[in-house]
Design a protein around this motif. Structure first.
Motif, PDB file in Angstrom:
ATOM      1  N   ILE A  41     -41.720   1.135  20.062  1.00 10.44           N
ATOM      2  CA  ILE A  41     -40.904   0.828  19.062  1.00 10.44           C
ATOM      3  C   ILE A  41     -40.308  -0.551  19.290  1.00 10.44           C
ATOM      4  CG2 ILE A  41     -38.177   1.846  18.427  1.00 10.44           C
ATOM      5  CD1 ILE A  41     -38.680   4.320  20.440  1.00 10.44           C
ATOM      6  N   THR A  42     -39.868  -1.388  20.202  1.00  9.66           N
ATOM      7  CA  THR A  42     -39.848  -2.702  19.823  1.00  9.66           C
ATOM      8  C   THR A  42     -40.280  -3.366  20.918  1.00  9.66           C
ATOM      9  OG1 THR A  42     -37.468  -2.186  20.247  1.00  9.66           O
ATOM     10  CG2 THR A  42     -37.405  -4.188  21.228  1.00  9.66           C
ATOM     11  N   PRO A  43     -41.799  -3.537  20.461  1.00 13.82           N
ATOM     12  CA  PRO A  43     -42.586  -4.656  21.598  1.00 13.82           C
ATOM     13  C   PRO A  43     -42.132  -5.614  21.734  1.00 13.82           C
ATOM     14  CG  PRO A  43     -43.331  -3.836  18.602  1.00 13.82           C
ATOM     15  CD  PRO A  43     -42.043  -4.182  19.155  1.00 13.82           C
ATOM     16  N   ASP A  44     -42.295  -6.383  22.703  1.00 14.09           N
ATOM     17  CA  ASP A  44     -43.209  -7.706  23.838  1.00 14.09           C
ATOM     18  C   ASP A  44     -44.181  -7.796  23.989  1.00 14.09           C
ATOM     19  OD1 ASP A  44     -42.409  -8.293  26.500  1.00 14.09           O
ATOM     20  OD2 ASP A  44     -40.347  -9.507  25.698  1.00 14.09           O
ATOM     21  N   SER A  45     -44.663  -8.815  24.072  1.00 12.13           N
ATOM     22  CA  SER A  45     -45.691  -9.334  24.286  1.00 12.13           C
ATOM     23  C   SER A  45     -45.908  -9.250  25.756  1.00 12.13           C
ATOM     24  CB  SER A  45     -46.149 -10.597  23.513  1.00 12.13           C
ATOM     25  OG  SER A  45     -45.374 -11.807  23.663  1.00 12.13           O
ATOM     26  N   LEU A  46     -45.598  -9.904  26.623  1.00 14.84           N
ATOM     27  CA  LEU A  46     -45.339  -9.869  27.750  1.00 14.84           C
ATOM     28  C   LEU A  46     -45.232  -7.982  28.795  1.00 14.84           C
ATOM     29  CD1 LEU A  46     -43.099 -13.415  28.973  1.00 14.84           C
ATOM     30  CD2 LEU A  46     -45.582 -13.418  28.274  1.00 14.84           C
ATOM     31  N   LYS A  47     -44.367  -7.771  27.951  1.00  6.02           N
ATOM     32  CA  LYS A  47     -43.750  -6.249  28.800  1.00  6.02           C
ATOM     33  C   LYS A  47     -45.488  -5.964  28.954  1.00  6.02           C
ATOM     34  CE  LYS A  47     -39.279  -6.482  28.834  1.00  6.02           C
ATOM     35  NZ  LYS A  47     -38.193  -6.251  28.996  1.00  6.02           N
ATOM     36  N   LEU A  48     -46.263  -6.150  27.234  1.00  2.00           N
ATOM     37  CA  LEU A  48     -46.721  -4.771  26.511  1.00  2.00           C
ATOM     38  C   LEU A  48     -48.650  -5.886  27.576  1.00  2.00           C
ATOM     39  CD1 LEU A  48     -46.896  -4.857  22.962  1.00  2.00           C
ATOM     40  CD2 LEU A  48     -46.826  -3.063  24.660  1.00  2.00           C
ATOM     41  N   ASP A  49     -48.692  -6.595  27.668  1.00  2.48           N
ATOM     42  CA  ASP A  49     -49.838  -7.667  28.513  1.00  2.48           C
ATOM     43  C   ASP A  49     -49.772  -7.089  30.048  1.00  2.48           C
ATOM     44  OD1 ASP A  49     -51.720  -9.581  28.949  1.00  2.48           O
ATOM     45  OD2 ASP A  49     -50.603 -10.450  30.197  1.00  2.48           O
ATOM     46  N   GLN A  50     -48.746  -6.261  30.371  1.00  2.00           N
ATOM     47  CA  GLN A  50     -48.186  -6.162  31.566  1.00  2.00           C
ATOM     48  C   GLN A  50     -48.802  -4.518  31.819  1.00  2.00           C
ATOM     49  OE1 GLN A  50     -44.160  -7.053  33.016  1.00  2.00           O
ATOM     50  NE2 GLN A  50     -44.203  -9.297  33.974  1.00  2.00           N
ATOM     51  N   LEU A  51     -48.550  -4.083  31.268  1.00  2.00           N
ATOM     52  CA  LEU A  51     -48.372  -2.716  31.593  1.00  2.00           C
ATOM     53  C   LEU A  51     -49.870  -2.481  30.494  1.00  2.00           C
ATOM     54  CD1 LEU A  51     -47.375   0.246  31.672  1.00  2.00           C
ATOM     55  CD2 LEU A  51     -46.143   0.210  28.722  1.00  2.00           C
ATOM     56  N   LEU A  52     -51.037  -2.595  30.379  1.00  2.00           N
ATOM     57  CA  LEU A  52     -51.906  -2.442  29.394  1.00  2.00           C
ATOM     58  C   LEU A  52     -53.240  -3.501  29.813  1.00  2.00           C
ATOM     59  CD1 LEU A  52     -50.956  -3.102  25.320  1.00  2.00           C
ATOM     60  CD2 LEU A  52     -51.296  -1.334  27.224  1.00  2.00           C
ATOM     61  N   LEU A  53     -54.338  -2.400  30.149  1.00  2.00           N
ATOM     62  CA  LEU A  53     -55.240  -3.265  31.096  1.00  2.00           C
ATOM     63  C   LEU A  53     -56.783  -4.142  30.362  1.00  2.00           C
ATOM     64  CD1 LEU A  53     -56.549  -0.428  33.535  1.00  2.00           C
ATOM     65  CD2 LEU A  53     -55.385  -2.738  34.663  1.00  2.00           C
ATOM     66  N   ASN A  54     -57.223  -4.434  30.692  1.00  2.00           N
ATOM     67  CA  ASN A  54     -57.440  -5.696  29.683  1.00  2.00           C
ATOM     68  C   ASN A  54     -58.946  -5.344  29.074  1.00  2.00           C
ATOM     69  OD1 ASN A  54     -55.590  -7.901  30.540  1.00  2.00           O
ATOM     70  ND2 ASN A  54     -57.245  -9.027  32.124  1.00  2.00           N
ATOM     71  N   ASN A  55     -59.506  -3.841  29.815  1.00  2.00           N
ATOM     72  CA  ASN A  55     -59.702  -3.057  29.123  1.00  2.00           C
ATOM     73  C   ASN A  55     -59.662  -1.925  28.451  1.00  2.00           C
ATOM     74  OD1 ASN A  55     -59.609  -1.720  31.626  1.00  2.00           O
ATOM     75  ND2 ASN A  55     -61.498  -1.409  32.181  1.00  2.00           N
ATOM     76  N   LEU A  56     -58.333  -2.169  27.697  1.00  2.00           N
ATOM     77  CA  LEU A  56     -57.904  -0.616  27.079  1.00  2.00           C
ATOM     78  C   LEU A  56     -58.649  -0.386  26.324  1.00  2.00           C
ATOM     79  CD1 LEU A  56     -55.501   0.822  26.387  1.00  2.00           C
ATOM     80  CD2 LEU A  56     -55.155  -1.136  24.830  1.00  2.00           C
ATOM     81  N   SER A  57     -58.687   0.776  26.251  1.00  2.00           N
ATOM     82  CA  SER A  57     -59.536   1.348  24.874  1.00  2.00           C
ATOM     83  C   SER A  57     -58.504   2.840  24.200  1.00  2.00           C
ATOM     84  CB  SER A  57     -61.000   2.353  24.820  1.00  2.00           C
ATOM     85  OG  SER A  57     -61.305   3.091  24.066  1.00  2.00           O
ATOM     86  N   TYR A  58     -57.816   2.440  22.813  1.00  2.00           N
ATOM     87  CA  TYR A  58     -56.662   2.505  22.496  1.00  2.00           C
ATOM     88  C   TYR A  58     -57.590   3.212  20.428  1.00  2.00           C
ATOM     89  CZ  TYR A  58     -52.338   2.987  20.561  1.00  2.00           C
ATOM     90  OH  TYR A  58     -51.148   4.002  20.550  1.00  2.00           O
ATOM     91  N   GLY A  59     -57.620   4.761  20.997  1.00  2.00           N
ATOM     92  CA  GLY A  59     -58.037   5.799  19.987  1.00  2.00           C
ATOM     93  C   GLY A  59     -57.120   6.224  19.121  1.00  2.00           C
ATOM     94  N   HIS A  60     -56.805   5.589  18.016  1.00  2.00           N
ATOM     95  CA  HIS A  60     -56.262   6.460  16.643  1.00  2.00           C
ATOM     96  C   HIS A  60     -56.594   7.903  16.451  1.00  2.00           C
ATOM     97  CE1 HIS A  60     -53.669   3.123  16.244  1.00  2.00           C
ATOM     98  NE2 HIS A  60     -54.350   2.360  16.357  1.00  2.00           N
TER      99      HIS A  60
END
Length: 147
Positions: A41-60
């Motif tokens: 809802i309210t994106p924040d680049s630093l917080k997203l970076d901390q929550l997501l793994l570098n090898n994330l696979s995000y399927g729509h």
């Protein structure tokens, strides 16, 4: 801004009520899920970076697959824009060692690339327990069939 705070507060209260019978790991995963929803809802680049793994696979639900960088860019640029309220239903969490599978129904209003829409999806989130907490490894969405 106040509306977003009220929505976030209500999410926290609902989570706290539903967490009474859960294990410590399930509670931690629920907190990570709530962080992800708030960041959608309210994106924040630093917080997203901390929550997501570098090898994330995000399927729509469309079949599109994004990397961590692509997913972050779509949120931060407004290409993927979730409006003030994301509703989660029927949450189910399975913890197996350092992996957690979370299934839920996601209902939300969007404004992707300036086009308003509604989403009604089944979501599968895959979380990995890392030294710094639960991190998102994978996500897959499918459209809820119309009746």
């Amino acid at each position: 801004m106040i509306k977003k705070l009220l929505i976030f507060a209500s999410l926290i209260m609902m989570t706290n009520m539903s967490m009474a019978q859960k294990t410590k790991a399930e509670k931690e995963v629920d907190i990570a899920v709530n962080k992800l929803i708030a960041l959608m809802i309210t994106p924040d680049s630093l917080k997203l970076d901390q929550l997501l793994l570098n090898n994330l696979s995000y399927g729509h639900s469309s079949g599109k697959i994004q990397t961590k960088q692509e997913f972050m860019h779509s949120l931060l640029s407004g290409e993927s824009d979730f409006l003030d309220n994301i509703i989660l239903g029927d949450p189910k969490t399975v913890i197996q060692g350092k992996t957690a599978l979370v299934r839920h129904k996601l209902m939300a209003q969007t404004n992707d690339k300036g086009v308003r829409g509604n989403v009604n999806l089944y979501i599968l989130l895959i979380w990995s327990k890392e030294k710094t907490g639960w991190k998102l490894l994978g996500r897959q969405a499918v459209k809820v069939p119309e009746k």
